[in-house]
Design a protein around this motif. Structure first.
Motif, PDB file in Angstrom:
ATOM      1  N   PHE A  11     -55.195 -47.169  56.279  1.00  0.00           N
ATOM      2  CA  PHE A  11     -55.024 -48.206  57.308  1.00  0.00           C
ATOM      3  C   PHE A  11     -55.680 -47.685  58.587  1.00  0.00           C
ATOM      4  O   PHE A  11     -55.016 -47.255  59.510  1.00  0.00           O
ATOM      5  CB  PHE A  11     -53.541 -48.484  57.515  1.00  0.00           C
ATOM      6  CG  PHE A  11     -53.221 -49.606  58.477  1.00  0.00           C
ATOM      7  CD1 PHE A  11     -54.204 -50.424  59.022  1.00  0.00           C
ATOM      8  CD2 PHE A  11     -51.902 -49.856  58.827  1.00  0.00           C
ATOM      9  CE1 PHE A  11     -53.900 -51.449  59.900  1.00  0.00           C
ATOM     10  CE2 PHE A  11     -51.569 -50.882  59.713  1.00  0.00           C
ATOM     11  CZ  PHE A  11     -52.573 -51.675  60.244  1.00  0.00           C
ATOM     12  N   PRO A  12     -57.029 -47.731  58.636  1.00  0.00           N
ATOM     13  CA  PRO A  12     -57.735 -47.278  59.827  1.00  0.00           C
ATOM     14  C   PRO A  12     -58.086 -48.443  60.741  1.00  0.00           C
ATOM     15  O   PRO A  12     -58.205 -49.585  60.300  1.00  0.00           O
ATOM     16  CB  PRO A  12     -59.009 -46.666  59.241  1.00  0.00           C
ATOM     17  CG  PRO A  12     -59.289 -47.543  58.044  1.00  0.00           C
ATOM     18  CD  PRO A  12     -57.954 -48.052  57.541  1.00  0.00           C
ATOM     19  N   ALA A  13     -58.219 -48.161  62.014  1.00  0.00           N
ATOM     20  CA  ALA A  13     -58.687 -49.148  62.986  1.00  0.00           C
ATOM     21  C   ALA A  13     -59.395 -48.391  64.095  1.00  0.00           C
ATOM     22  O   ALA A  13     -59.192 -47.181  64.272  1.00  0.00           O
ATOM     23  CB  ALA A  13     -57.520 -49.948  63.556  1.00  0.00           C
ATOM     24  N   SER A  14     -60.221 -49.083  64.853  1.00  0.00           N
ATOM     25  CA  SER A  14     -60.873 -48.444  65.992  1.00  0.00           C
ATOM     26  C   SER A  14     -59.837 -47.917  66.981  1.00  0.00           C
ATOM     27  O   SER A  14     -60.072 -46.944  67.692  1.00  0.00           O
ATOM     28  CB  SER A  14     -61.804 -49.429  66.695  1.00  0.00           C
ATOM     29  OG  SER A  14     -62.839 -49.849  65.832  1.00  0.00           O
ATOM     30  N   GLU A  15     -58.677 -48.580  67.021  1.00  0.00           N
ATOM     31  CA  GLU A  15     -57.627 -48.201  67.962  1.00  0.00           C
ATOM     32  C   GLU A  15     -56.791 -47.019  67.483  1.00  0.00           C
ATOM     33  O   GLU A  15     -56.009 -46.449  68.267  1.00  0.00           O
ATOM     34  CB  GLU A  15     -56.696 -49.401  68.208  1.00  0.00           C
ATOM     35  CG  GLU A  15     -57.365 -50.562  68.922  1.00  0.00           C
ATOM     36  CD  GLU A  15     -58.117 -51.500  68.006  1.00  0.00           C
ATOM     37  OE1 GLU A  15     -58.616 -52.536  68.490  1.00  0.00           O
ATOM     38  OE2 GLU A  15     -58.221 -51.210  66.784  1.00  0.00           O
ATOM     39  N   GLY A  16     -56.903 -46.655  66.228  1.00  0.00           N
ATOM     40  CA  GLY A  16     -56.151 -45.520  65.718  1.00  0.00           C
ATOM     41  C   GLY A  16     -56.056 -45.560  64.209  1.00  0.00           C
ATOM     42  O   GLY A  16     -56.236 -46.604  63.574  1.00  0.00           O
ATOM     43  N   PHE A  17     -55.778 -44.393  63.631  1.00  0.00           N
ATOM     44  CA  PHE A  17     -55.555 -44.288  62.188  1.00  0.00           C
ATOM     45  C   PHE A  17     -54.048 -44.369  61.980  1.00  0.00           C
ATOM     46  O   PHE A  17     -53.314 -43.468  62.350  1.00  0.00           O
ATOM     47  CB  PHE A  17     -56.118 -42.973  61.657  1.00  0.00           C
ATOM     48  CG  PHE A  17     -56.242 -42.922  60.162  1.00  0.00           C
ATOM     49  CD1 PHE A  17     -55.123 -42.815  59.360  1.00  0.00           C
ATOM     50  CD2 PHE A  17     -57.483 -42.979  59.555  1.00  0.00           C
ATOM     51  CE1 PHE A  17     -55.229 -42.767  57.980  1.00  0.00           C
ATOM     52  CE2 PHE A  17     -57.613 -42.938  58.179  1.00  0.00           C
ATOM     53  CZ  PHE A  17     -56.480 -42.831  57.391  1.00  0.00           C
ATOM     54  N   LEU A  18     -53.567 -45.467  61.377  1.00  0.00           N
ATOM     55  CA  LEU A  18     -52.143 -45.772  61.413  1.00  0.00           C
ATOM     56  C   LEU A  18     -51.361 -45.305  60.193  1.00  0.00           C
ATOM     57  O   LEU A  18     -50.190 -44.929  60.328  1.00  0.00           O
ATOM     58  CB  LEU A  18     -51.936 -47.282  61.589  1.00  0.00           C
ATOM     59  CG  LEU A  18     -51.994 -47.805  63.029  1.00  0.00           C
ATOM     60  CD1 LEU A  18     -53.372 -47.623  63.639  1.00  0.00           C
ATOM     61  CD2 LEU A  18     -51.603 -49.274  63.072  1.00  0.00           C
ATOM     62  N   ALA A  19     -51.944 -45.345  59.010  1.00  0.00           N
ATOM     63  CA  ALA A  19     -51.159 -45.069  57.811  1.00  0.00           C
ATOM     64  C   ALA A  19     -52.086 -44.784  56.642  1.00  0.00           C
ATOM     65  O   ALA A  19     -53.259 -45.137  56.655  1.00  0.00           O
ATOM     66  CB  ALA A  19     -50.251 -46.265  57.486  1.00  0.00           C
ATOM     67  N   PHE A  20     -51.526 -44.148  55.618  1.00  0.00           N
ATOM     68  CA  PHE A  20     -52.265 -43.961  54.371  1.00  0.00           C
ATOM     69  C   PHE A  20     -51.292 -43.903  53.202  1.00  0.00           C
ATOM     70  O   PHE A  20     -50.092 -43.684  53.363  1.00  0.00           O
ATOM     71  CB  PHE A  20     -53.151 -42.710  54.406  1.00  0.00           C
ATOM     72  CG  PHE A  20     -52.426 -41.408  54.578  1.00  0.00           C
ATOM     73  CD1 PHE A  20     -51.728 -40.810  53.541  1.00  0.00           C
ATOM     74  CD2 PHE A  20     -52.465 -40.736  55.798  1.00  0.00           C
ATOM     75  CE1 PHE A  20     -51.072 -39.593  53.700  1.00  0.00           C
ATOM     76  CE2 PHE A  20     -51.816 -39.518  55.973  1.00  0.00           C
ATOM     77  CZ  PHE A  20     -51.115 -38.944  54.916  1.00  0.00           C
ATOM     78  N   GLN A  21     -51.847 -44.113  52.012  1.00  0.00           N
ATOM     79  CA  GLN A  21     -51.059 -44.091  50.787  1.00  0.00           C
ATOM     80  C   GLN A  21     -50.816 -42.640  50.395  1.00  0.00           C
ATOM     81  O   GLN A  21     -51.719 -41.947  49.944  1.00  0.00           O
ATOM     82  CB  GLN A  21     -51.823 -44.843  49.686  1.00  0.00           C
ATOM     83  CG  GLN A  21     -51.045 -45.088  48.415  1.00  0.00           C
ATOM     84  CD  GLN A  21     -51.841 -45.937  47.440  1.00  0.00           C
ATOM     85  OE1 GLN A  21     -53.061 -46.057  47.542  1.00  0.00           O
ATOM     86  NE2 GLN A  21     -51.143 -46.545  46.485  1.00  0.00           N
ATOM     87  N   ASP A  22     -49.592 -42.177  50.593  1.00  0.00           N
ATOM     88  CA  ASP A  22     -49.289 -40.769  50.349  1.00  0.00           C
ATOM     89  C   ASP A  22     -48.710 -40.518  48.968  1.00  0.00           C
ATOM     90  O   ASP A  22     -48.621 -39.366  48.538  1.00  0.00           O
ATOM     91  CB  ASP A  22     -48.313 -40.242  51.404  1.00  0.00           C
ATOM     92  CG  ASP A  22     -46.945 -40.898  51.313  1.00  0.00           C
ATOM     93  OD1 ASP A  22     -46.882 -42.124  51.149  1.00  0.00           O
ATOM     94  OD2 ASP A  22     -45.930 -40.174  51.407  1.00  0.00           O
ATOM     95  N   GLU A  23     -48.312 -41.572  48.257  1.00  0.00           N
ATOM     96  CA  GLU A  23     -47.773 -41.437  46.908  1.00  0.00           C
ATOM     97  C   GLU A  23     -48.606 -42.294  45.951  1.00  0.00           C
ATOM     98  O   GLU A  23     -48.611 -43.516  46.071  1.00  0.00           O
ATOM     99  CB  GLU A  23     -46.314 -41.891  46.841  1.00  0.00           C
ATOM    100  CG  GLU A  23     -45.324 -40.936  47.472  1.00  0.00           C
ATOM    101  CD  GLU A  23     -43.885 -41.351  47.197  1.00  0.00           C
ATOM    102  OE1 GLU A  23     -43.665 -42.515  46.761  1.00  0.00           O
ATOM    103  OE2 GLU A  23     -42.983 -40.528  47.422  1.00  0.00           O
TER     104      GLU A  23
END
Length: 495
Positions: free
Chosen positions: A271-283
């Motif tokens: 879940f990337p955006a120019s405003e920040g990297f917010l989340a990723f699939q960790d499982e």
């Protein structure tokens, strides 16, 4: 096992332990992030304008800083572009991430010395969590590609400026640069179709192990590979077994993309955006994305149905509920304050907090009071495709079709480009309607009350969306087709 693969495993274990620490107290972690943001923000022009020096809590922040989008904060962003320091964050930004805007042309999002690790480490840590969870690390010994915008940078107010993916390209760790494709000379090509041909030239005979990018543009790359080689992607790249993606919901693309590959491969959603990297699939296998609460971003969440109120509630991570739609608001060490990201999420889990991205707060269809969101149309499409396994969808969008004739009911129009159409467009359209009625009670009421007619399904010729995006100068890169709109501009452009 290569040396990179071997060394990644202890690093992956270390990073996973670091994440586990802040996950033990996510609410406290967010409070700590907020305190540091307020301390730094008080030293800026924005901080003085909004009395951040006297703020201590999330309630204090909400009382002083209204929710604004890019347009609302634009006067401050314009000052950054002149080279002025200490505007939104102490000092000057390291970069300005240039992205297309829908109302004001290009947008310039600051990336600071404090926020750049969020962008770089987010993607790195997603891969390391995959290594830690699965024990698979051999992909690091092969060739890796991210289908991205040009890494060429310009100068605005003495600040390096370019697309986020291009900026990130300059921060690829040295130990991975020899693995990375395409070459810089190819990556700076602006024309997407020319660039795609060059990428195919460079990668066709390479041991590709990881491929990443926005799904529709990866599909274009895969189609070119199949056209050139005459074989499925999985045969052309026998070592390819990890697909990393983000930016759009993967489900509408999943079937065609994996059929083009020809065999299963693992995947990681970001879940990337120019405003920040917010989340990723960790499982692996868990569709919920781990929200990054210790990365210099303090999150606020507004219930989506109340977003357009004059003073909507702004909830912290401690106050959110599962299976509710929220608009995301950011306060960050990039100098974003009360910034409406535009994305909506739904929490699937708490402790740890995981989300799925459900759409855009401004990309909804409510021409008749139904307020249909992106997640609902994507789920309806997925259900229709489950009932019609022969169908393959390339791309789609939904628009209102307002009738001028009182004797003819208005309705939704679904414009779908099929790689393989369903055997019956009529029953496919009926399945879409049933799926959407099941998920949206307002739409169901409108059809039950004969206020709306059942949807109109308009199949489009192959390549229709690509031609439209090209005509708008938005082919390739990070550009995405809106799922929903309240006017006919996109629909008429596709006709």
């Amino acid at each position: 096992m290569g040396i990179k693969s071997a060394l990644s495993r202890p690093l992956a274990a270390y990073v996973a332990r670091q994440y586990a620490r802040w996950q033990q107290d996510p609410v406290g972690t967010q409070q700590q992030v907020l305190r540091e943001l307020l301390r730094q923000g008080a030293r800026t022009s924005f901080g003085r304008d909004h009395d951040l020096g006297a703020a201590r809590t999330a309630q204090d922040l909400a009382a002083r800083v209204p929710v604004r989008d890019y347009e609302g904060l634009k006067p401050y962003f314009e000052r950054l572009k002149t080279g002025e320091a200490n505007v939104l964050w102490p000092g000057k930004p390291l970069y300005l991430a240039k992205t297309s805007g829908t109302t004001s042309g290009a947008k310039y999002i600051p990336i600071t010395e404090d926020s750049i690790p969020n962008h770089i480490n987010g993607a790195r840590d997603a891969l390391l969590h995959y290594v830690h969870r699965t024990g698979k690390s051999h992909f690091l010994d092969g060739k890796l590609i991210f289908l991205s915008g040009s890494p060429a940078l310009e100068s605005v107010g003495g600040i390096h400026t370019g697309r986020l993916s291009g900026i990130a390209n300059h921060h690829v760790p040295a130990y991975l640069r020899r693995n990375q494709l395409p070459s810089y000379q190819t990556n700076i090509i602006e024309d997407w179709e020319q660039k795609l041909d060059c990428i195919v030239d460079e990668t066709l005979h390479q041991p590709m192990t990881l491929i990443s990018g926005i799904p529709p543009w990866v599909q274009m790359y895969f189609d070119r590979i199949v056209q050139r080689a005459g074989r499925p992607v999985g045969e052309v790249f026998p070592q390819f077994d990890l697909f990393v993606y983000g930016g759009v919901n993967f489900e509408p693309y999943r079937k065609k993309l994996f059929e083009t590959i020809g065999r299963p491969v693992d995947s990681i959603e970001l879940f990337p955006a120019s405003e920040g990297f917010l989340a990723f699939q960790d499982e692996p296998g868990n569709p919920g994305l781990l929200l990054l609460l210790d990365a210099g971003i303090f999150y606020e969440f507004i219930p989506a149905e109340r977003f357009f109120e004059s003073n909507p509630p702004r909830l912290t991570i401690a106050e959110v509920e599962l299976d509710q739609q929220y608009a995301v608001v950011l306060n960050s060490n990039a100098g974003l304050w009360g910034y409406s990201l535009g994305d909506t999420v739904r929490f699937t889990q708490k402790y740890p907090f995981r989300v799925v991205v459900t759409g855009r707060i401004k990309h909804f269809l409510s021409a008749f009071g139904e307020h249909v969101i992106g997640e609902e149309v994507e789920q309806a499409l997925r259900e229709a495709m489950r009932q019609h396994p022969e169908a393959e969808v390339v791309e789609f969008t939904v628009a209102p079709r307002v009738s001028d004739d009182p004797a003819v009911l208005s309705r939704h129009e679904w414009l779908i480009e099929f790689a393989h159409p369903p055997r019956s467009l009529v029953t496919f359209a009926e399945a879409l309607d049933a799926g959407l009625r099941q998920r949206n009670v307002y739409y169901d009421d409108l059809l039950a009350g004969n206020i709306l007619a059942p949807l109109l399904l308009t199949p489009l010729p192959v390549g229709a969306f690509q031609r439209y995006m090209k005509s708008q100068g938005k082919l390739g890169g990070q550009n995405k087709v809106p799922r929903l709109s309240n006017d006919r501009k996109l629909a008429e452009g596709l006709a």
